[in-house]
Enzyme design. Structure first.
Site, PDB file in Angstrom:
ATOM      1  N   ASP A  44      36.123  32.348 -46.046  1.00 39.36           N
ATOM      2  CA  ASP A  44      35.524  31.614 -44.945  1.00 39.36           C
ATOM      3  C   ASP A  44      34.535  30.603 -45.521  1.00 39.36           C
ATOM      4  O   ASP A  44      33.665  30.966 -46.313  1.00 39.36           O
ATOM      5  CB  ASP A  44      34.790  32.578 -44.012  1.00 39.36           C
ATOM      6  N   ASP A  48      36.044  17.788 -41.984  1.00 39.86           N
ATOM      7  CA  ASP A  48      37.442  17.798 -42.432  1.00 39.86           C
ATOM      8  C   ASP A  48      37.528  17.583 -43.936  1.00 39.86           C
ATOM      9  O   ASP A  48      38.310  18.234 -44.632  1.00 39.86           O
ATOM     10  CB  ASP A  48      38.263  16.734 -41.707  1.00 39.86           C
ATOM     11  N   ASP A  77      38.244  27.214 -40.553  1.00 45.10           N
ATOM     12  CA  ASP A  77      37.596  27.134 -41.863  1.00 45.10           C
ATOM     13  C   ASP A  77      37.943  28.345 -42.726  1.00 45.10           C
ATOM     14  O   ASP A  77      37.165  28.742 -43.586  1.00 45.10           O
ATOM     15  CB  ASP A  77      36.082  26.989 -41.709  1.00 45.10           C
TER      16      ASP A  77
END
Length: 183
Positions: free
Chosen positions: A70, A87, A113
């Protein structure tokens, strides 16, 4: 005689059409297995790779592990710098992860993510070592040389009777434990 020539031309045209359709099918399969943002495979591809590793484990006892990664603080990056930079952070993280695993392993973006890594021929101790190395690699590679990135990584070894979902759920739980330990 003319009909043999016509038949041959028709056969060649059909072969060309079949080849064209097979190329389109191959392209569609690649697209179906690819993440739309990063240059990585997606969750669908990752789950199939984990299924194969589980089967290998069942047949031959081959060890393998799954990492659940993560990207920490992506919401903060989006809020402070905009979603375009967020992004870029995801793309950058994908690149760092891809560069730091073996070519026989699989890294995929599994959502938002979050990334998954399948480490083939890795026991749990080796997977923990790789997780630490990946955390260090992400932290040591700031976006644009100035935006700090970190990642929390959970680890699980594949076990008999696993499914991709159960293995990923264990790795996800392990990732949350890692986040809590960090504070």
């Amino acid at each position: 005689m003319q009909s043999d020539i016509d038949q041959s031309a028709e056969n060649e045209a059909l072969k060309a059409r079949i080849a064209e359709l097979e190329a389109k099918i191959e392209k569609l399969e690649r697209l179906a297995d690819s993440d739309t943002l990063t240059p990585l495979p997606n969750r669908r591809f990752f789950f199939r790779a984990v299924e194969r590793a589980i089967a290998q484990r069942g047949r031959h006892g081959t060890p393998a592990a799954v990492l659940f990664i993560d990207v920490d603080g992506l919401k903060h990056i989006n809020d402070a710098h905009g979603h375009g930079v967020g992004d870029q952070a995801l793309i950058h993280t994908a690149w760092v992860l891809r560069e730091k695993i073996r070519s026989s392993d699989v890294v995929a973006r599994i959502g938002g993510d979050e990334y998954g890594v399948l480490l083939e021929y890795a026991d749990e101790a080796g997977a923990h070592e790789k997780a630490s190395a990946l955390e260090a690699a992400v932290a040591g590679s700031p976006l644009h040389g100035r935006i700090a990135l970190t990642a929390s990584i959970g680890v699980t070894a594949l076990e008999p009777g696993d499914t991709p979902e159960t293995a990923l759920a264990r790795a996800d739980s392990s990732m949350y434990d890692a986040k809590r330990r960090r504070g």
